[in-house]
Design a protein around this motif. Sequence first.
Motif, mmCIF file in Angstrom:
data_model
loop_
_atom_site.group_PDB
_atom_site.id
_atom_site.type_symbol
_atom_site.label_atom_id
_atom_site.label_comp_id
_atom_site.label_asym_id
_atom_site.label_seq_id
_atom_site.Cartn_x
_atom_site.Cartn_y
_atom_site.Cartn_z
ATOM 1 N N ARG A 128 -12.287 0.266 10.907
ATOM 2 C CA ARG A 128 -11.741 1.177 9.895
ATOM 3 C C ARG A 128 -11.247 2.501 10.482
ATOM 4 N NH1 ARG A 128 -15.894 -0.120 4.815
ATOM 5 N NH2 ARG A 128 -15.203 -2.308 4.609
ATOM 6 N N ASP A 129 -12.015 3.120 11.367
ATOM 7 C CA ASP A 129 -11.581 4.404 11.941
ATOM 8 C C ASP A 129 -10.288 4.235 12.734
ATOM 9 O OD1 ASP A 129 -13.711 5.685 10.809
ATOM 10 O OD2 ASP A 129 -14.969 5.609 12.616
ATOM 11 N N ALA A 130 -10.266 3.222 13.583
ATOM 12 C CA ALA A 130 -9.069 2.998 14.401
ATOM 13 C C ALA A 130 -7.880 2.626 13.524
ATOM 14 C CB ALA A 130 -9.339 1.891 15.421
ATOM 15 N N HIS A 131 -8.125 1.860 12.462
ATOM 16 C CA HIS A 131 -7.028 1.473 11.580
ATOM 17 C C HIS A 131 -6.395 2.684 10.913
ATOM 18 C CE1 HIS A 131 -5.322 0.350 7.633
ATOM 19 N NE2 HIS A 131 -4.797 -0.623 8.320
ATOM 20 N N GLY A 132 -7.254 3.644 10.492
ATOM 21 C CA GLY A 132 -6.720 4.841 9.865
ATOM 22 C C GLY A 132 -5.781 5.591 10.782
ATOM 23 N N ARG A 133 -6.148 5.694 12.064
ATOM 24 C CA ARG A 133 -5.290 6.385 13.032
ATOM 25 C C ARG A 133 -4.006 5.602 13.274
ATOM 26 N NH1 ARG A 133 -10.379 6.796 15.499
ATOM 27 N NH2 ARG A 133 -9.831 5.195 17.033
ATOM 28 N N HIS A 134 -4.122 4.281 13.378
ATOM 29 C CA HIS A 134 -2.935 3.461 13.601
ATOM 30 C C HIS A 134 -1.977 3.531 12.412
ATOM 31 C CE1 HIS A 134 -5.394 0.838 16.591
ATOM 32 N NE2 HIS A 134 -4.879 1.905 17.168
ATOM 33 N N PHE A 135 -2.551 3.603 11.211
ATOM 34 C CA PHE A 135 -1.708 3.659 10.019
ATOM 35 C C PHE A 135 -0.914 4.951 9.977
ATOM 36 C CE2 PHE A 135 -0.696 4.443 5.585
ATOM 37 C CZ PHE A 135 -0.275 3.197 5.146
ATOM 38 N N ALA A 183 6.516 6.522 12.275
ATOM 39 C CA ALA A 183 7.669 5.815 12.851
ATOM 40 C C ALA A 183 7.584 4.346 12.445
ATOM 41 C CB ALA A 183 7.677 5.953 14.372
ATOM 42 N N PRO A 184 7.843 4.059 11.171
ATOM 43 C CA PRO A 184 7.668 2.681 10.689
ATOM 44 C C PRO A 184 8.739 1.737 11.225
ATOM 45 C CG PRO A 184 8.611 4.048 8.961
ATOM 46 C CD PRO A 184 8.280 4.967 10.098
ATOM 47 N N VAL A 239 0.845 -1.191 0.000
ATOM 48 C CA VAL A 239 0.000 0.000 0.000
ATOM 49 C C VAL A 239 0.878 1.238 0.000
ATOM 50 C CG1 VAL A 239 -1.896 -1.154 1.190
ATOM 51 C CG2 VAL A 239 -0.151 0.027 2.522
ATOM 52 N N ASP A 240 0.334 2.341 -0.494
ATOM 53 C CA ASP A 240 1.087 3.591 -0.504
ATOM 54 C C ASP A 240 0.746 4.421 0.731
ATOM 55 O OD1 ASP A 240 -1.401 4.718 -0.953
ATOM 56 O OD2 ASP A 240 -1.048 5.133 -3.077
ATOM 57 N N GLY A 241 1.291 5.632 0.783
ATOM 58 C CA GLY A 241 1.093 6.477 1.954
ATOM 59 C C GLY A 241 -0.330 6.949 2.147
ATOM 60 N N ARG A 242 -1.162 6.819 1.092
ATOM 61 C CA ARG A 242 -2.571 7.216 1.196
ATOM 62 C C ARG A 242 -3.470 6.013 1.438
ATOM 63 N NH1 ARG A 242 -3.646 10.720 -4.068
ATOM 64 N NH2 ARG A 242 -5.718 10.821 -3.107
ATOM 65 N N GLN A 243 -2.870 4.886 1.816
ATOM 66 C CA GLN A 243 -3.582 3.660 2.129
ATOM 67 C C GLN A 243 -4.330 3.098 0.924
ATOM 68 O OE1 GLN A 243 -5.559 3.428 6.006
ATOM 69 N NE2 GLN A 243 -4.879 5.520 6.448
ATOM 70 N N ARG A 244 -3.750 3.276 -0.256
ATOM 71 C CA ARG A 244 -4.312 2.663 -1.456
ATOM 72 C C ARG A 244 -3.515 1.415 -1.799
ATOM 73 N NH1 ARG A 244 -3.998 7.730 -5.392
ATOM 74 N NH2 ARG A 244 -1.871 7.449 -4.618
ATOM 75 N N LEU A 272 -7.362 0.518 1.291
ATOM 76 C CA LEU A 272 -7.045 -0.685 2.049
ATOM 77 C C LEU A 272 -8.182 -1.103 2.967
ATOM 78 C CD1 LEU A 272 -4.995 -2.820 2.988
ATOM 79 C CD2 LEU A 272 -4.108 -1.141 4.611
ATOM 80 N N ASP A 273 -8.942 -0.132 3.473
ATOM 81 C CA ASP A 273 -9.965 -0.485 4.459
ATOM 82 C C ASP A 273 -11.123 -1.290 3.876
ATOM 83 O OD1 ASP A 273 -11.417 1.430 3.104
ATOM 84 O OD2 ASP A 273 -11.411 2.894 4.732
ATOM 85 N N MET A 274 -11.122 -1.530 2.546
ATOM 86 C CA MET A 274 -12.145 -2.406 1.984
ATOM 87 C C MET A 274 -11.962 -3.845 2.473
ATOM 88 S SD MET A 274 -10.843 -3.039 -1.960
ATOM 89 C CE MET A 274 -12.171 -4.178 -2.332
#
Length: 482
Positions: A182-189, A195-196, A144-149, A173-175
């Motif tokens: 989904r909301d929590a995943h966006g924040r975690h991402f 800090a990967p 996935v890229d930085g925009r979660q695509r 990605l959230d599909m």
Amino acid sequence: MTLAAHPTTQMHAVLQHAPIGAVIVDTAGMVSWFNAAAAETLGEPNAATLRHSLIYARLSESEAENLRQLLEQHFAAPIDTRTRQIGLIAADGTAQVVELTVAPVPNEYGRYAVLYIQSLTRQVTAERRFVQIFENLPLGLIVVDGRQRIVQTNASLKAIFGYAAEELVGQPLDMLLPDRYRDAHGRHFVGYTAAPSSRMMGSGRDLTGLHRSGQEIPVEIALSKLEATNQPLFLAIVTDISGRKRSESALQQTNAQLEEFTYVASHDLRSPLRGIGDLVTWIREDIGEDNLTTDVRHNFDRIALRISRCEQMIDDLLSYARAGVRDMHMERLDPRELIEEAMSMAMIPDSFSVEIDIAGGTLTAPRAPLSTSLRNLIANAAKHHGDRSGRIRVAMREEGRFSVFSVEDDGKGVAAGNEERIFKLFHRASPGTEGDGVGLAFTRRMINAHGGMVTVQGHGPLGGAQFEIHWPRILLREFDDE
């Protein structure tokens, strides 16, 4: 090589030993000069044949036309460099991909151009290997890229989620996530991209993905950042753990049922048995010992014996249930001492000769379950031998991360087809011997609970049965952490 004087002799001297191929061509594509790296890239054993040859001869018809157009553009405006990847045919007939950069020759604008040739064979080979590994790895991979695509997926990922490639690439990605995540995943991402690091996602929590059908799938996910020049990319390794979850659930249900059964056996069965025993005693007292005939006294004794056997079976079932719990008390054990201890407790008749053969060092293990397992197998070797005397051999060797203990005899062995059946609960290997058929089942359950395994060969080197215990002398992490 010796070349005629040329206005760009100084340039020749600079490029002669360059690590990249350099070829000077005129407007017709005729080679007027080249360096050693170019000859090597073109696969020419006789480098002199390159001079005064057409560069197009090294290309397919379509690639030759591409190069002509590139050179025409260059000579029309020979100020800038132009780069293109083309397929090149070497002198030995092998094809390779090269990167061609066209640049002007100083003081020879419009008449000559220099072609810098860099072989991409290693790069292409590495890319192909990566693609093969990426596509065929039996784990789901998703980039996935930085925009979660979603940028790229492999066959295993598509199989896990039930999508085709064209349905995933370019999508968010959230599909692949249930709505509640989904909301929590966006924040975690966002936090991860700041800090990967390579790590497991959701450690200590159950994670699920969303299948195309709408069903949720239990998964494990590992995250890692990929090196990329134009934009940040991230790799997720997805493992479908549905099978493992089903196995864990089935094991939990089995253990729960076994615990329930042993509870019933120890309480609801033992009490009636004791009641029957008391009734028999009272009846016997009421009749009086002097009034009992020999047959009646024999029948009373048979009843008492069978009550005792039922109580022993209940005790054995309780022991079998407890055998599924690992003993955490580890000791440094000497294998010879352990075997001699087991032999003394097995009470082998004096008519049997016992041989011990040790070919391994000490091991760290819980003493009680290993000693009990060896004692059971050694005792069985005499009990199910078939004769009143015989030979028993107990050996130990090291094999990989296991200490392997073998117990074999020269008795009647195990009939073909019964190798697994004898480990079943209540199966009696020798109907004429004492016991309720729990011993081997108890032994296997206890060994398996400690990460080992026990197997049998119906007729081993001595002619009788040969049992082998593979006991881990090097524990896996899953056992160390528990």
